[in-house]
Motif scaffolding. Structure first.
Motif, short mmCIF file in Angstrom:
data_model
loop_
_atom_site.label_atom_id
_atom_site.label_comp_id
_atom_site.label_asym_id
_atom_site.label_seq_id
_atom_site.Cartn_x
_atom_site.Cartn_y
_atom_site.Cartn_z
N LYS A 72 0.85 -1.19 0.00
CA LYS A 72 0.00 0.00 0.00
C LYS A 72 0.89 1.25 0.00
N ALA A 73 0.55 2.20 -0.84
CA ALA A 73 1.27 3.48 -0.89
C ALA A 73 0.23 4.59 -0.98
N VAL A 74 0.22 5.46 0.02
CA VAL A 74 -0.84 6.46 0.14
C VAL A 74 -0.23 7.84 0.40
N ALA A 75 -0.84 8.87 -0.20
CA ALA A 75 -0.48 10.25 0.08
C ALA A 75 -1.73 10.98 0.57
N ASP A 76 -1.76 11.30 1.84
CA ASP A 76 -2.90 12.02 2.43
C ASP A 76 -2.57 13.50 2.52
N GLU A 77 -3.62 14.30 2.65
CA GLU A 77 -3.42 15.75 2.77
C GLU A 77 -2.93 16.12 4.16
N GLY A 78 -1.97 17.04 4.19
CA GLY A 78 -1.51 17.60 5.44
C GLY A 78 -2.09 18.99 5.60
N PRO A 79 -1.60 19.75 6.55
CA PRO A 79 -2.10 21.11 6.72
C PRO A 79 -1.70 22.00 5.54
N ILE A 80 -2.51 23.01 5.28
CA ILE A 80 -2.25 23.93 4.18
C ILE A 80 -1.76 25.25 4.77
N TYR A 81 -0.55 25.68 4.34
CA TYR A 81 -0.03 26.96 4.76
C TYR A 81 -0.61 28.03 3.85
N LYS A 82 -1.14 29.09 4.45
CA LYS A 82 -1.79 30.14 3.67
C LYS A 82 -0.94 31.41 3.70
N LYS A 83 -0.68 31.93 2.51
CA LYS A 83 0.08 33.17 2.36
C LYS A 83 -0.74 34.14 1.54
N MET A 85 -0.55 37.22 -1.39
CA MET A 85 0.28 37.79 -2.45
C MET A 85 -0.34 39.11 -2.90
N PRO A 86 0.42 40.19 -2.90
CA PRO A 86 -0.14 41.47 -3.34
C PRO A 86 -0.46 41.45 -4.83
N ARG A 87 -1.60 42.04 -5.18
CA ARG A 87 -2.04 42.09 -6.58
C ARG A 87 -2.38 43.54 -6.95
N ALA A 88 -2.87 43.71 -8.14
CA ALA A 88 -3.15 45.05 -8.64
C ALA A 88 -4.28 45.73 -7.87
N HIS A 89 -4.28 47.05 -7.85
CA HIS A 89 -5.31 47.89 -7.24
C HIS A 89 -5.45 47.63 -5.74
N GLY A 90 -4.35 47.28 -5.06
CA GLY A 90 -4.39 47.13 -3.62
C GLY A 90 -5.05 45.86 -3.12
N ARG A 91 -5.34 44.94 -4.01
CA ARG A 91 -5.96 43.67 -3.59
C ARG A 91 -4.88 42.68 -3.16
N ALA A 92 -5.36 41.59 -2.58
CA ALA A 92 -4.46 40.50 -2.19
C ALA A 92 -5.11 39.17 -2.57
N THR A 93 -4.28 38.22 -2.98
CA THR A 93 -4.76 36.89 -3.34
C THR A 93 -4.12 35.87 -2.41
N MET A 94 -4.91 34.91 -1.97
CA MET A 94 -4.39 33.90 -1.06
C MET A 94 -3.68 32.80 -1.84
N LEU A 95 -2.50 32.42 -1.38
CA LEU A 95 -1.76 31.29 -1.93
C LEU A 95 -1.88 30.14 -0.95
N ARG A 96 -2.14 28.96 -1.44
CA ARG A 96 -2.24 27.78 -0.58
C ARG A 96 -1.04 26.88 -0.82
N LYS A 97 -0.17 26.76 0.16
CA LYS A 97 1.00 25.88 0.07
C LYS A 97 0.60 24.54 0.71
N ARG A 98 0.37 23.55 -0.13
CA ARG A 98 -0.15 22.26 0.36
C ARG A 98 0.98 21.36 0.84
N THR A 99 0.67 20.55 1.86
CA THR A 99 1.61 19.55 2.36
C THR A 99 0.94 18.19 2.30
N SER A 100 1.75 17.15 2.43
CA SER A 100 1.18 15.80 2.36
C SER A 100 1.86 14.88 3.36
N HIS A 101 1.13 13.83 3.75
CA HIS A 101 1.64 12.77 4.60
C HIS A 101 1.74 11.52 3.72
N ILE A 102 2.97 11.02 3.53
CA ILE A 102 3.20 9.88 2.65
C ILE A 102 3.42 8.63 3.49
#
Length: 113
Positions: A72-83, A85-102
């Motif tokens: 058996k070989a499994v990759a489960d989801e780990g916690p997601i780090y949220k950052k 990122m500055p965007r145009a017109h003073g907005r911000a976009t969230m980046l999701r840095k995903r992790t996994s448990h293998i």
């Protein structure tokens, strides 16, 4: 007898890891190690380390390394780090840095008569 190795919080998305795990599932451990050296993906190197750890565990438990296969070989989801990122017109976009448990589970093949 089953032996397993787990890597937690790997900084790679689980979907990318699952692509490589599908290739090696059910193969003998030696053949899987060879496959992982040939596959040109970041996740292949990470999985190779986990597989080597599982093989070391199998050797410690007295299993025959030549007869061991990947049960058996499994990759489960780990916690997601949220950052943010500055965007145009003073907005911000969230980046999701995903992790996994293998998780890789090895088992010794039974001899058929």
């Amino acid at each position: 007898m089953e032996v397993k190795a787990v890597l937690k919080y790997a900084k790679i998305s689980p979907t990318k890891v699952r692509q490589v795990l599908r290739v090696i599932q059910g193969q003998s451990a030696g053949n899987a190690l060879y496959q992982l050296k040939v596959i040109p993906k970041k996740s292949a190197k990470i999985i190779e380390g986990v597989l080597k750890s599982a093989l070391a565990n199998a050797e410690q438990h007295g299993l025959d390394i030549e007869k061991v296969y990947i049960k058996k070989a499994v990759a489960d989801e780990g916690p997601i780090y949220k950052k943010w990122m500055p965007r145009a017109h003073g907005r911000a976009t969230m980046l999701r840095k995903r992790t996994s448990h293998i998780t890789i589970v090895l088992e010794e093949k039974k001899e058929e008569k």
